[in-house]
Write an enzyme that holds these catalytic residues in place. Structure first.
Site, PDB file in Angstrom:
ATOM      1  N   GLU A 153      23.188  11.519   4.727  1.00  0.00           N
ATOM      2  CA  GLU A 153      24.506  12.099   4.420  1.00  0.00           C
ATOM      3  C   GLU A 153      25.613  11.051   4.494  1.00  0.00           C
ATOM      4  O   GLU A 153      26.534  11.062   3.671  1.00  0.00           O
ATOM      5  CB  GLU A 153      24.801  13.285   5.339  1.00  0.00           C
ATOM      6  CG  GLU A 153      23.806  14.433   5.238  1.00  0.00           C
ATOM      7  CD  GLU A 153      23.513  14.918   3.825  1.00  0.00           C
ATOM      8  OE1 GLU A 153      24.400  14.838   2.944  1.00  0.00           O
ATOM      9  OE2 GLU A 153      22.382  15.384   3.591  1.00  0.00           O
ATOM     10  N   HIS A 156      25.820   9.209   1.335  1.00  0.00           N
ATOM     11  CA  HIS A 156      26.570   9.933   0.298  1.00  0.00           C
ATOM     12  C   HIS A 156      28.065   9.632   0.385  1.00  0.00           C
ATOM     13  O   HIS A 156      28.745   9.530  -0.645  1.00  0.00           O
ATOM     14  CB  HIS A 156      26.368  11.448   0.428  1.00  0.00           C
ATOM     15  CG  HIS A 156      25.192  11.979  -0.305  1.00  0.00           C
ATOM     16  ND1 HIS A 156      25.054  11.898  -1.670  1.00  0.00           N
ATOM     17  CD2 HIS A 156      24.083  12.628   0.145  1.00  0.00           C
ATOM     18  CE1 HIS A 156      23.919  12.464  -2.044  1.00  0.00           C
ATOM     19  NE2 HIS A 156      23.306  12.910  -0.952  1.00  0.00           N
TER      20      HIS A 156
END
EC number: 3.5.1.88
Length: 188
Positions: A153, A156
């Site tokens: 994450e 990202h």
């Protein structure tokens, strides 16, 4: 709460947003609580473990993770929950320390549904982040699924897609095709 559309790596316009360096979140932010609720609903609907704000088109440094609960089978066949689900909201997260040791993990992404590949990740990470109230936290030596999800994450938030981490592209595969190719047993 609302289910948001998850941007896809294989869509040119979506990819532009997914590749952006996300801006820090300024706290407090009254709208963030609703956004986080929408993100959890979206992630659950997609059967995910984590979701970053850019995956729903919002290029800010916010991601959520929820490790599924663990159950233990009892002698009578019933299941009891031994580790409850662990939801995390990470605002402006920074990985500040890593194990220095890599492991290869089979990894997928909600922005490329059905596709998996072998990705090298640190065996553990320490991450600093803020919560919805702006309080600072440090999560030390997150490992296993949590450590892997944090790394995925946070990538990202810096415009890095899991497919860019794959060293051997022959490991990238569409598991939906693998499932379709498996023989189906006849049911009586």
């Amino acid at each position: 709460m609302a289910i948001r559309r998850i941007l896809r790596i294989d869509d040119a316009e979506d990819r532009k947003i997914l590749k952006m360096q996300c801006r820090p979140v300024k706290l407090p932010d009254r709208n963030l609580k609703q956004l986080v609720a929408d993100m959890f609903e979206t992630m659950h609907a997609a059967n995910g473990v984590g979701l970053a704000a850019p995956q729903i088109g919002i290029p800010i440094q916010l991601c959520i993770i929820e490790i599924p609960p663990e159950y233990e089978e009892q002698p009578d066949g019933s299941l009891i929950e031994v580790n409850p689900a662990e939801p995390y909201v990470l605002i402006n997260p920074r990985i500040v320390k890593t194990s220095g040791e890599e492991i290869m993990r089979d990894e997928g992404c909600l922005s490329l549904p059905g596709w998996y590949g072998m990705v090298p990740r640190q065996t553990w990470v320490t991450v600093e982040f803020q919560d919805l109230s702006g309080k600072h936290h440090r999560l030390r030596r997150a490992d296993g699924l949590l450590g892997w999800a944090i790394q995925h994450e946070v990538d990202h938030l810096h415009g890095i897609l899991f497919t860019e981490r794959i060293r051997d592209l022959s490991t990238l595969r569409d598991i939906t095709k693998e499932r379709e190719a498996q023989p189906v047993e006849a049911k009586a």
